[in-house]
Write a protein that holds these residues in place. Structure first.
Motif, PDB file in Angstrom:
ATOM      1  N   ARG A   1       0.921  -1.156  -0.014  1.00  0.00           N
ATOM      2  CA  ARG A   1       0.023  -0.172   0.147  1.00  0.00           C
ATOM      3  C   ARG A   1       1.026   1.252  -0.088  1.00  0.00           C
ATOM      4  O   ARG A   1       0.470   2.011  -0.748  1.00  0.00           O
ATOM      5  CB  ARG A   1      -0.991  -0.053   1.219  1.00  0.00           C
ATOM      6  N   ARG A   2       1.797   1.232   0.765  1.00  0.00           N
ATOM      7  CA  ARG A   2       2.858   2.485   0.666  1.00  0.00           C
ATOM      8  C   ARG A   2       3.497   2.747  -0.720  1.00  0.00           C
ATOM      9  O   ARG A   2       3.709   3.628  -0.965  1.00  0.00           O
ATOM     10  CB  ARG A   2       3.883   2.192   2.031  1.00  0.00           C
ATOM     11  N   ALA A   3       3.977   1.537  -0.853  1.00  0.00           N
ATOM     12  CA  ALA A   3       4.908   1.603  -2.224  1.00  0.00           C
ATOM     13  C   ALA A   3       3.883   1.928  -3.397  1.00  0.00           C
ATOM     14  O   ALA A   3       4.393   2.009  -4.624  1.00  0.00           O
ATOM     15  CB  ALA A   3       5.735   0.464  -2.351  1.00  0.00           C
ATOM     16  N   ALA A   4       2.569   1.266  -3.616  1.00  0.00           N
ATOM     17  CA  ALA A   4       1.560   1.359  -4.551  1.00  0.00           C
ATOM     18  C   ALA A   4       1.905   2.637  -5.652  1.00  0.00           C
ATOM     19  O   ALA A   4       2.013   2.397  -6.619  1.00  0.00           O
ATOM     20  CB  ALA A   4       0.508   1.014  -4.345  1.00  0.00           C
ATOM     21  N   PRO A   5       1.785   3.830  -5.027  1.00  0.00           N
ATOM     22  CA  PRO A   5       1.748   4.869  -6.149  1.00  0.00           C
ATOM     23  C   PRO A   5       3.243   5.025  -7.016  1.00  0.00           C
ATOM     24  O   PRO A   5       3.259   5.109  -8.150  1.00  0.00           O
ATOM     25  CB  PRO A   5       1.984   6.111  -5.171  1.00  0.00           C
ATOM     26  N   ALA A   6       3.981   4.434  -6.374  1.00  0.00           N
ATOM     27  CA  ALA A   6       5.661   4.503  -7.024  1.00  0.00           C
ATOM     28  C   ALA A   6       5.544   3.318  -8.013  1.00  0.00           C
ATOM     29  O   ALA A   6       6.006   3.436  -9.211  1.00  0.00           O
ATOM     30  CB  ALA A   6       6.750   4.241  -5.796  1.00  0.00           C
ATOM     31  N   LEU A   7       4.885   2.330  -7.598  1.00  0.00           N
ATOM     32  CA  LEU A   7       4.796   1.106  -8.485  1.00  0.00           C
ATOM     33  C   LEU A   7       3.965   1.384  -9.644  1.00  0.00           C
ATOM     34  O   LEU A   7       4.387   0.978 -10.774  1.00  0.00           O
ATOM     35  CB  LEU A   7       4.492  -0.204  -7.697  1.00  0.00           C
ATOM     36  N   ALA A   8       2.959   2.009  -9.302  1.00  0.00           N
ATOM     37  CA  ALA A   8       2.010   2.460 -10.733  1.00  0.00           C
ATOM     38  C   ALA A   8       2.741   3.486 -11.502  1.00  0.00           C
ATOM     39  O   ALA A   8       2.475   3.347 -12.824  1.00  0.00           O
ATOM     40  CB  ALA A   8       0.755   3.163  -9.862  1.00  0.00           C
ATOM     41  N   VAL A   9       3.344   4.238 -10.828  1.00  0.00           N
ATOM     42  CA  VAL A   9       4.181   5.296 -11.793  1.00  0.00           C
ATOM     43  C   VAL A   9       5.198   4.271 -12.536  1.00  0.00           C
ATOM     44  O   VAL A   9       5.246   4.982 -13.782  1.00  0.00           O
ATOM     45  CB  VAL A   9       4.885   6.248 -11.058  1.00  0.00           C
ATOM     46  N   PHE A  10       5.850   3.481 -12.192  1.00  0.00           N
ATOM     47  CA  PHE A  10       6.782   2.726 -12.740  1.00  0.00           C
ATOM     48  C   PHE A  10       6.198   1.937 -13.868  1.00  0.00           C
ATOM     49  O   PHE A  10       6.679   2.095 -15.112  1.00  0.00           O
ATOM     50  CB  PHE A  10       7.721   1.883 -11.974  1.00  0.00           C
ATOM     51  N   ALA A  11       5.175   1.553 -13.486  1.00  0.00           N
ATOM     52  CA  ALA A  11       4.369   0.413 -14.583  1.00  0.00           C
ATOM     53  C   ALA A  11       3.693   1.251 -15.511  1.00  0.00           C
ATOM     54  O   ALA A  11       3.839   1.000 -16.746  1.00  0.00           O
ATOM     55  CB  ALA A  11       3.140  -0.197 -13.946  1.00  0.00           C
ATOM     56  N   ALA A  12       3.345   2.437 -15.318  1.00  0.00           N
ATOM     57  CA  ALA A  12       2.812   3.511 -16.419  1.00  0.00           C
ATOM     58  C   ALA A  12       3.894   3.972 -17.101  1.00  0.00           C
ATOM     59  O   ALA A  12       3.501   3.924 -18.499  1.00  0.00           O
ATOM     60  CB  ALA A  12       2.031   4.673 -15.534  1.00  0.00           C
ATOM     61  N   VAL A  13       4.976   4.238 -16.811  1.00  0.00           N
ATOM     62  CA  VAL A  13       6.102   4.667 -17.614  1.00  0.00           C
ATOM     63  C   VAL A  13       6.689   3.544 -18.567  1.00  0.00           C
ATOM     64  O   VAL A  13       6.665   3.848 -19.853  1.00  0.00           O
ATOM     65  CB  VAL A  13       7.153   5.291 -16.895  1.00  0.00           C
TER      66      VAL A  13
END
Length: 369
Positions: free
Chosen positions: A7-19
């Motif tokens: 949950r804490r890392a989710a925004p970072a992982l979402a950004v990585f996946a989107a890029v």
């Protein structure tokens, strides 16, 4: 202790996946127009072929060039081909396709590790932007290739996080894994040792710290010694193998001559661009020092940068060889974190688009050697 759950890392992982998804979408679109296969570009060219061949046949293959140079597959460390073989056996995929699976999972693990380090030092917002900047590097497409950069960065980032948190067994084991992945695993070993020395000076005495420090170099040492025994050249065996590829460490002299040749030719703009790139890397590292990053990060990043810039061969590889130097992403991440979210997102989005376009152009052209 900060929660490093999903949950804490989710925004970072979402950004990585989107890029990364943007990069792959642009590559697929470019391939449809140019008549090239994105799957082949990502999994079956350049070093990807060497890794897949090791997974399929093991070590022992060498290509002899017309000039007499010998390119032996002993130059490639074994962890990625081992994982390709494992994934292939479990899924039935080809070794090249298995390499893409390994890189996809390792890329997410690397993004999580970079977030963990940046979050520990500067907070969650900076962590998200650190991951975004790393994903949007001009050669970020390599993170999606059947190459070892993503795997190595994942192991390095989590080893450094373990060292910073005093989780010595984790740090040592991951450093050993990094040492089985790329020659620059020595940078991770050095960082773990520096962290252990600093902890010892602060008064820590534990068997876990000693064990972690002892475990850290075992991966690299085991492979280098094995290559030495296989070639019959002892401790210098691996250096001889690299020499056959034209690789060595000359303090940057060959690279300087390469840049000078560009400046003296019709490729003058390329020479200027190379100088600008080196200056930017050195400025970012100096900024890391001024911002007082922890000594283990500075040691790790400094060695990665030095080995990338001062190697005597494969000058076109230097940008991708710098991919594991993720601490360089912390200064721009801190700057973006200080901006309003909309402005920072627009800048990062523009960088991601440029990275996607460059990645498609690069892979459909000369590509990574």
């Amino acid at each position: 202790m900060k929660d490093l759950g999903f949950r804490r890392a989710a925004p970072a992982l979402a950004v990585f996946a989107a890029v990364r998804l943007l990069g792959l979408t642009v590559l697929a679109t470019w391939g449809a127009v140019a008549g090239s296969s994105p799957h082949t570009l990502l999994s079956a060219r350049w070093d990807s072929l060497w890794y897949a061949r090791i997974a399929a046949e093991g070590y022992g293959y060498a290509a002899v060039l017309p000039n007499g140079d010998v390119h032996s597959n002993l130059a490639f460390f074994p962890l990625l081909p081992w994982l390709e073989r494992l994934v292939s056996a479990a899924t039935g995929l080809s070794y090249g396709s298995a390499g893409l699976v390994v890189s996809a999972v390792a890329g997410l693990a690397a993004a999580w590790g970079i977030f963990a380090v940046a979050d520990l030092l500067h907070g969650r917002r900076a962590g998200v932007f650190a991951v975004g900047v790393w994903a949007a590097l001009p050669v970020g497409i390599v993170q999606s290739m059947a190459y070892s950069e993503s795997l190595f960065t994942a192991l390095a980032a989590w080893a450094l996080y373990g060292a910073l948190r005093g989780r010595w067994l984790t740090a040592g084991l991951l450093a050993a894994g990094a040492g089985l992945t790329r020659p620059v695993g020595a940078a991770v070993v050095a960082a773990v040792w520096v962290a252990a020395v600093l902890a010892w000076r602060r008064g820590e005495r534990s068997w876990r710290m000693a064990a972690g420090a002892l475990l850290a170099p075992l991966g690299a040492a085991a492979y280098v010694l094995w290559v030495g025994a296989r070639t019959g050249n002892g401790l210098l065996g691996y250096l001889d193998v690299q020499g056959g590829w034209g690789n060595g460490f000359d303090g940057g002299w060959a690279f300087a001559r390469f840049v000078g040749a560009k400046l003296a030719s019709s490729a003058f703009p390329a020479g200027v661009g190379l100088i600008a790139g080196v200056v930017l890397v050195l400025w970012l590292y100096a900024t890391c020092v001024r911002q007082r990053q922890p000594a283990p990060l500075l040691v790790y990043c400094g060695i990665v940068v030095a080995l990338a810039l001062c190697a005597s061969g494969y000058f076109g590889s230097k940008p991708r060889l710098l991919l594991p130097a993720f601490p360089l992403m912390l200064p721009p991440a801190l700057a973006l974190a200080g901006w309003r979210t909309r402005r920072a997102a627009l800048v990062l989005g523009a960088a991601a688009l440029v990275s996607a376009l460059y990645g498609a152009f690069w892979l459909n052209g000369s590509g990574p050697p």
